[in-house]
Scaffold this active site. Structure first.
Site, mmCIF file in Angstrom:
data_model
loop_
_atom_site.group_PDB
_atom_site.id
_atom_site.type_symbol
_atom_site.label_atom_id
_atom_site.label_comp_id
_atom_site.label_asym_id
_atom_site.label_seq_id
_atom_site.Cartn_x
_atom_site.Cartn_y
_atom_site.Cartn_z
ATOM 1 C CG LEU A 76 -2.156 -1.094 1.355
ATOM 2 C CD1 LEU A 76 -2.870 -0.807 2.836
ATOM 3 C CD2 LEU A 76 -3.172 -0.793 0.263
ATOM 4 C CG ASP A 77 -0.386 4.863 -1.812
ATOM 5 O OD1 ASP A 77 -0.574 5.956 -0.923
ATOM 6 O OD2 ASP A 77 -1.265 4.637 -2.615
ATOM 7 C CD GLU A 78 4.784 8.465 3.122
ATOM 8 O OE1 GLU A 78 5.196 9.397 4.020
ATOM 9 O OE2 GLU A 78 5.299 8.601 2.083
ATOM 10 C CE LYS A 79 0.476 12.434 0.388
ATOM 11 N NZ LYS A 79 0.365 13.479 -0.351
ATOM 12 C CB SER A 80 -3.239 3.587 0.459
ATOM 13 O OG SER A 80 -3.435 4.435 -0.798
#
Length: 233
Positions: A76-80
């Site tokens: 998951l990306d940092e903002k997810s």
């Protein structure tokens, strides 16, 4: 930084010893498996060799003392935020990534998305990937008429700066980098908050951000994973 070290909850139906000897029946060898609610703003990695990242960023190991050789399956990306599966079984990780296992997301959008845009998402849209244009595979997309019951959003999301946002459910069998975000942006409704709630038959359930839970995995990705100690709620 997140202050959630060893935020661990043992399922009521789990009779594991305190050292968590969870057995991966896929190979007959002993392996450790965990599910986690990855918080917003945390990198999907255990550590970093970059001194600046170490000072500025948060890592999965800030939430729990994981065993050696643990790896996240499907980043998951940092903002997810949301469901993350971690395992010491590299073969299991490869099988899940290659088997087209469903991944389900809830996305809060910037604006009220119309039915036409939902249909476009379902049929596949063109996004940028690895410096090229990529047509996403058809997927299941549903507009929700209610706001899902999740923990409050991180202050870094700054929802107040955007239009009132509708929620959609997206079910994919592929997982390109930031795919859901790129897809909703392609139809004019950027994603403000993105939460993964399911991987195959593994559900986020009622985990809180930063919480970690052990798993007992059986079955094969090709025929569907089974998580005996995995409640949906």
């Amino acid at each position: 930084m997140y202050c959630c070290t060893n935020n661990f909850r043992m399922p009521a139906s789990c009779s594991l010893s305190p050292i968590f000897p969870i057995f991966g029946r896929m190979t007959g060898a002993s392996h450790l498996h965990f599910k986690m609610y990855k918080p917003y703003g945390m990198l999907c990695q255990l550590a970093s060799n970059d001194p600046r990242e170490i000072r500025k960023k948060s890592f999965l190991s800030d939430c729990f003392t994981f065993p050696e050789a643990i790896m996240p399956v499907g980043r998951l990306d940092e903002k997810s935020e949301g469901l993350l599966l971690l395992t010491t079984n590299g073969k299991l990780s490869d099988q899940i990534n290659r088997a087209g296992v469903e991944k389900e997301y809830m996305a809060q959008l910037d604006g009220e998305i119309p039915d036409e845009a939902v249909q476009r998402l379902s049929g596949g849209v063109e996004i940028g990937f690895a410096g090229k244009r990529y047509a996403t595979k058809p997927c299941r997309v549903e507009k929700l008429d209610f706001a899902p019951d999740f923990p409050p959003p991180d202050r870094g999301i700054r929802l107040g700066r955007h239009r009132w946002g509708s929620w959609i459910r997206v079910v994919l069998t592929e997982g390109k980098f930031r795919q859901v975000r790129k897809m909703t942006a392609a139809v004019g409704y950027p994603t403000l908050r993105l939460i993964r709630v399911r991987i195959g038959t593994l559900y986020l359930g009622n985990l809180e951000p930063g919480e970690v839970q052990p798993l007992h995995i059986t079955g094969l990705p090709a025929t569907g994973l089974s998580f005996p100690d995995n409640p949906q709620g």
